[in-house]
Scaffold this motif. Structure first.
Motif, PDB file in Angstrom:
ATOM      1  N   HIS A 135      10.634   1.510 -11.795  1.00  0.00           N
ATOM      2  CA  HIS A 135      10.035   0.522 -10.903  1.00  0.00           C
ATOM      3  C   HIS A 135       9.644   1.204  -9.604  1.00  0.00           C
ATOM      4  CE1 HIS A 135      11.148  -2.518 -13.586  1.00  0.00           C
ATOM      5  NE2 HIS A 135      12.401  -2.640 -13.229  1.00  0.00           N
TER       6      HIS A 135
ATOM      7  N   MET B 210      14.371   4.188  -9.360  1.00  0.00           N
ATOM      8  CA  MET B 210      13.398   3.335  -8.679  1.00  0.00           C
ATOM      9  C   MET B 210      12.903   4.069  -7.432  1.00  0.00           C
ATOM     10  SD  MET B 210      15.416  -0.324  -8.729  1.00  0.00           S
ATOM     11  CE  MET B 210      14.016  -1.351  -8.303  1.00  0.00           C
TER      12      MET B 210
ATOM     13  N   GLU C 192       0.647   4.390  -2.254  1.00  0.00           N
ATOM     14  CA  GLU C 192       0.196   4.610  -3.634  1.00  0.00           C
ATOM     15  C   GLU C 192      -0.513   5.951  -3.771  1.00  0.00           C
ATOM     16  OE1 GLU C 192      -2.012   1.442  -5.377  1.00  0.00           O
ATOM     17  OE2 GLU C 192      -0.219   0.200  -5.593  1.00  0.00           O
TER      18      GLU C 192
ATOM     19  N   LEU D 155      -0.965  -4.743   2.156  1.00  0.00           N
ATOM     20  CA  LEU D 155       0.356  -5.362   2.046  1.00  0.00           C
ATOM     21  C   LEU D 155       0.688  -6.202   3.273  1.00  0.00           C
ATOM     22  CD1 LEU D 155       3.021  -5.405   0.387  1.00  0.00           C
ATOM     23  CD2 LEU D 155       3.730  -3.372   1.643  1.00  0.00           C
TER      24      LEU D 155
ATOM     25  N   ASP E 188       8.561  -0.041  -5.807  1.00  0.00           N
ATOM     26  CA  ASP E 188       8.393  -1.179  -4.906  1.00  0.00           C
ATOM     27  C   ASP E 188       7.953  -0.695  -3.540  1.00  0.00           C
ATOM     28  OD1 ASP E 188       9.182  -3.959  -5.897  1.00  0.00           O
ATOM     29  OD2 ASP E 188      10.698  -2.661  -6.813  1.00  0.00           O
ATOM     30  N   ILE E 189       6.859  -1.244  -3.076  1.00  0.00           N
ATOM     31  CA  ILE E 189       6.382  -0.923  -1.736  1.00  0.00           C
ATOM     32  C   ILE E 189       6.515  -2.193  -0.915  1.00  0.00           C
ATOM     33  CG2 ILE E 189       4.427  -0.093  -0.370  1.00  0.00           C
ATOM     34  CD1 ILE E 189       3.448   1.255  -3.053  1.00  0.00           C
ATOM     35  N   VAL E 190       7.357  -2.154   0.095  1.00  0.00           N
ATOM     36  CA  VAL E 190       7.643  -3.355   0.881  1.00  0.00           C
ATOM     37  C   VAL E 190       7.211  -3.136   2.325  1.00  0.00           C
ATOM     38  CG1 VAL E 190       9.584  -4.061  -0.581  1.00  0.00           C
ATOM     39  CG2 VAL E 190      10.010  -2.596   1.393  1.00  0.00           C
ATOM     40  N   SER E 191       7.033  -4.220   3.053  1.00  0.00           N
ATOM     41  CA  SER E 191       6.571  -4.063   4.431  1.00  0.00           C
ATOM     42  C   SER E 191       7.742  -3.822   5.378  1.00  0.00           C
ATOM     43  CB  SER E 191       5.770  -5.286   4.865  1.00  0.00           C
ATOM     44  OG  SER E 191       6.577  -6.430   4.776  1.00  0.00           O
TER      45      SER E 191
ATOM     46  N   LEU F 257     -11.722  -0.174  11.089  1.00  0.00           N
ATOM     47  CA  LEU F 257     -12.089   1.237  11.278  1.00  0.00           C
ATOM     48  C   LEU F 257     -13.547   1.457  10.866  1.00  0.00           C
ATOM     49  CD1 LEU F 257      -8.707   2.837  10.146  1.00  0.00           C
ATOM     50  CD2 LEU F 257      -9.732   3.007  12.432  1.00  0.00           C
TER      51      LEU F 257
ATOM     52  N   ARG G 227       6.855  -5.695 -16.786  1.00  0.00           N
ATOM     53  CA  ARG G 227       8.003  -5.706 -15.888  1.00  0.00           C
ATOM     54  C   ARG G 227       8.772  -7.021 -15.954  1.00  0.00           C
ATOM     55  NH1 ARG G 227       8.340  -3.812  -9.649  1.00  0.00           N
ATOM     56  NH2 ARG G 227      10.394  -4.604  -9.286  1.00  0.00           N
TER      57      ARG G 227
ATOM     58  N   VAL H 231      -4.964  10.867   5.382  1.00  0.00           N
ATOM     59  CA  VAL H 231      -4.913  10.175   4.088  1.00  0.00           C
ATOM     60  C   VAL H 231      -4.953  11.172   2.936  1.00  0.00           C
ATOM     61  CG1 VAL H 231      -6.138   8.577   2.564  1.00  0.00           C
ATOM     62  CG2 VAL H 231      -5.950   8.052   4.993  1.00  0.00           C
ATOM     63  N   HIS H 232      -5.774  12.194   3.092  1.00  0.00           N
ATOM     64  CA  HIS H 232      -5.945  13.149   1.998  1.00  0.00           C
ATOM     65  C   HIS H 232      -5.191  14.464   2.223  1.00  0.00           C
ATOM     66  CE1 HIS H 232      -9.776  11.043   0.254  1.00  0.00           C
ATOM     67  NE2 HIS H 232      -8.712  10.287   0.224  1.00  0.00           N
TER      68      HIS H 232
ATOM     69  N   TYR I 265     -10.584   6.004   1.610  1.00  0.00           N
ATOM     70  CA  TYR I 265      -9.671   6.446   2.666  1.00  0.00           C
ATOM     71  C   TYR I 265      -8.744   5.330   3.138  1.00  0.00           C
ATOM     72  CZ  TYR I 265     -12.555  10.619   3.236  1.00  0.00           C
ATOM     73  OH  TYR I 265     -13.217  11.786   3.021  1.00  0.00           O
ATOM     74  N   PHE I 266      -9.283   4.118   3.183  1.00  0.00           N
ATOM     75  CA  PHE I 266      -8.543   3.057   3.861  1.00  0.00           C
ATOM     76  C   PHE I 266      -8.180   1.861   2.976  1.00  0.00           C
ATOM     77  CE2 PHE I 266     -11.213   4.757   7.583  1.00  0.00           C
ATOM     78  CZ  PHE I 266     -10.244   5.670   7.947  1.00  0.00           C
TER      79      PHE I 266
ATOM     80  N   LYS J 195      -3.471   3.664   9.078  1.00  0.00           N
ATOM     81  CA  LYS J 195      -4.541   2.864   9.700  1.00  0.00           C
ATOM     82  C   LYS J 195      -4.061   2.201  10.991  1.00  0.00           C
ATOM     83  CE  LYS J 195      -5.316   0.593   5.778  1.00  0.00           C
ATOM     84  NZ  LYS J 195      -4.790   1.374   4.649  1.00  0.00           N
TER      85      LYS J 195
ATOM     86  N   GLY K 212       5.876   0.545   4.034  1.00  0.00           N
ATOM     87  CA  GLY K 212       4.675   0.980   4.711  1.00  0.00           C
ATOM     88  C   GLY K 212       3.414   0.447   4.112  1.00  0.00           C
ATOM     89  N   ASP K 213       2.344   1.154   4.363  1.00  0.00           N
ATOM     90  CA  ASP K 213       1.027   0.720   3.932  1.00  0.00           C
ATOM     91  C   ASP K 213       0.865   0.981   2.435  1.00  0.00           C
ATOM     92  OD1 ASP K 213      -1.823   0.005   5.042  1.00  0.00           O
ATOM     93  OD2 ASP K 213      -2.085   1.608   3.589  1.00  0.00           O
ATOM     94  N   LEU K 214       0.508  -0.078   1.694  1.00  0.00           N
ATOM     95  CA  LEU K 214       0.381   0.008   0.237  1.00  0.00           C
ATOM     96  C   LEU K 214      -0.561   1.126  -0.180  1.00  0.00           C
ATOM     97  CD1 LEU K 214       1.060  -1.476  -2.455  1.00  0.00           C
ATOM     98  CD2 LEU K 214      -0.954  -2.880  -2.078  1.00  0.00           C
ATOM     99  N   PHE K 215      -1.720   1.177   0.467  1.00  0.00           N
ATOM    100  CA  PHE K 215      -2.743   2.152   0.088  1.00  0.00           C
ATOM    101  C   PHE K 215      -2.241   3.581   0.320  1.00  0.00           C
ATOM    102  CE2 PHE K 215      -6.438   4.795   0.863  1.00  0.00           C
ATOM    103  CZ  PHE K 215      -7.255   4.472  -0.200  1.00  0.00           C
TER     104      PHE K 215
ATOM    105  N   LYS L 228      -7.488  -3.765   8.546  1.00  0.00           N
ATOM    106  CA  LYS L 228      -7.468  -2.504   9.288  1.00  0.00           C
ATOM    107  C   LYS L 228      -8.578  -1.558   8.823  1.00  0.00           C
ATOM    108  CE  LYS L 228      -3.017  -1.880   8.361  1.00  0.00           C
ATOM    109  NZ  LYS L 228      -2.385  -3.162   7.994  1.00  0.00           N
TER     110      LYS L 228
ATOM    111  N   LYS M 202      -8.684  10.138   8.382  1.00  0.00           N
ATOM    112  CA  LYS M 202      -9.136  10.476   7.027  1.00  0.00           C
ATOM    113  C   LYS M 202      -8.453  11.748   6.531  1.00  0.00           C
ATOM    114  CE  LYS M 202     -13.586   8.157   7.466  1.00  0.00           C
ATOM    115  NZ  LYS M 202     -15.054   8.313   7.559  1.00  0.00           N
TER     116      LYS M 202
ATOM    117  N   GLU N  73       1.156 -10.241   3.128  1.00  0.00           N
ATOM    118  CA  GLU N  73       2.476 -10.836   3.392  1.00  0.00           C
ATOM    119  C   GLU N  73       2.407 -11.826   4.539  1.00  0.00           C
ATOM    120  OE1 GLU N  73       5.689  -8.111   3.773  1.00  0.00           O
ATOM    121  OE2 GLU N  73       5.697  -7.679   1.632  1.00  0.00           O
TER     122      GLU N  73
END
Lengths: 242, 242
Positions: free
Chosen positions: A156, A131, A142, B138, A158-161, B77, B174, A107-108, B67-68, A73, A136-139, B73, A104, B142
């Protein structure tokens, strides 16, 4: 093939119990998708400015990290902003809509696991706590983890920025993991290797053929204190030999 | 003020040791910012279509969740996509750029803590393990947590893409938390209350004056099995009385 891993100044006794993997360009291809989309984008903009390179787009991406972070995004908003700039505002709505459609499609987009991953991650999971630590972007992340079919092998996720030493420290503390027993595997020196070494844990670098400019760091071989493996296969052999 | 909390069919003995808070519109104002930005956006588009309401934008948001995901963000979009649609492609580049500027202003907008939060969160932290469990982007989340000045009071911070019963279950497992000792506090029945009740944990609903259409659910009072408090102050008194 032990010769496909190398290490300098690295002589510690290791008793690894947890292995954390980076995701993008370590378990599956990712940068390729950004490069391919960027090529499509440059073609779309060709009528508005001839012979331009992507430097303006990269500058917008860097400038906008502070507003939008990493991911599809933020990249898309930078593409739109740059398109308006390089066309002096002349780019029509239908071309902006085409850029949103590129997002789009990203994303897919189908996910391609890197060689050895589908076969060896389940094997590693039998011997180690696995682990997944990704930035990056959570969405986006995932969605990729779900499509990878690998989620069940990781205790585990973990998604971090940002992958800073502090971020790794927090993850290890939270799960009560001793840095000496922790190995991080990834393709980015800046995000997967250096901050992990900084907190006294172990790291294996598996370079990817593409590196995003933002992730690039230059370190001479004699100053490296981590292992370098050519692939997940080589990592497997190196671990088996310990 | 015990009268500012109410409960129906809720008579369990509780031994709460962990309290998790939702963030947006529970600890700080958030929906207001989206509403204000939407008003600015409607004004920007007024020259291209008179007398339209935001239904087209909301439809785009819902369509694009897939998608997003949630957050500034994705909202931006959807605003851009809708602007192209309602103007039949006539919207000029400078107005699209103005929409991107609205997004940047949202990211860095000042954060307003809700009444009682700054005073009572540190007090709760002395008696309970506090967690922050929030949904959305995220990067956005944050940034807000950092600006709130409250991060130090929360033992764990979890940012998830959807607050499903499964997501809560994973978080509790967890950290080895028994659902019976866990209380979730939030403004959204759909995200903060119902999924928590579903896994056998406790929940306190603190309604906010604005609810995003996507979060709205209708449940008659006699079917409610959670507490409802008017504010964080009321929550404090209710907890003190247990």
């Amino acid at each position: 093939m032990l010769e496909s891993c190398s290490a300098a100044r690295y002589n510690k006794d290791m008793n690894i119990t947890t292995i954390a993997f980076d995701a993008d360009d370590t378990l599956w291809a990712n940068e390729d998708l950004f490069v391919a989309t960027q090529q499509q984008y440059m073609q779309l903009l060709a009528p508005y400015r001839h012979n331009w390179d992507a430097a303006e787009l990269h500058a917008a991406e860097r400038r906008n990290l502070n507003y939008f972070g990493y991911g599809i995004k933020g990249f898309t908003l930078s593409m739109i902003e740059t398109a308006i700039e390089v066309s002096d505002g002349a780019i029509p709505g239908r071309d902006i809509a085409a850029i949103i459609d590129m997002a789009k499609a990203m994303v897919h987009a189908p996910l391609t696991l890197l060689p050895g991953v589908a076969e060896l991650i389940p094997q590693f999971a039998q011997k180690y706590h696995l682990m997944l630590i990704t930035k990056g972007d959570l969405f986006d992340q995932e969605a990729k983890i779900a499509r990878s079919g690998l989620a069940e092998y990781f205790r585990h996720i973990d998604i971090v920025s940002e992958k800073t030493p502090h971020a790794y420290q927090r993850i290890l503390q939270r799960s009560d993991i001793n840095p000496q027993s922790f190995l991080m595997v990834g393709n980015s020196l800046r995000s997967d290797i250096l901050p992990v070494i900084a907190i006294g844990a172990h790291a294996v670098h598996i370079p990817y053929h593409l590196t995003w400019a933002h992730e690039h760091v230059d370190i001479p071989p004699h100053e490296r204190s981590w292992h370098e493996c050519e692939s997940v296969y080589a990592l497997h052999d190196w671990l088996a030999d310990r």
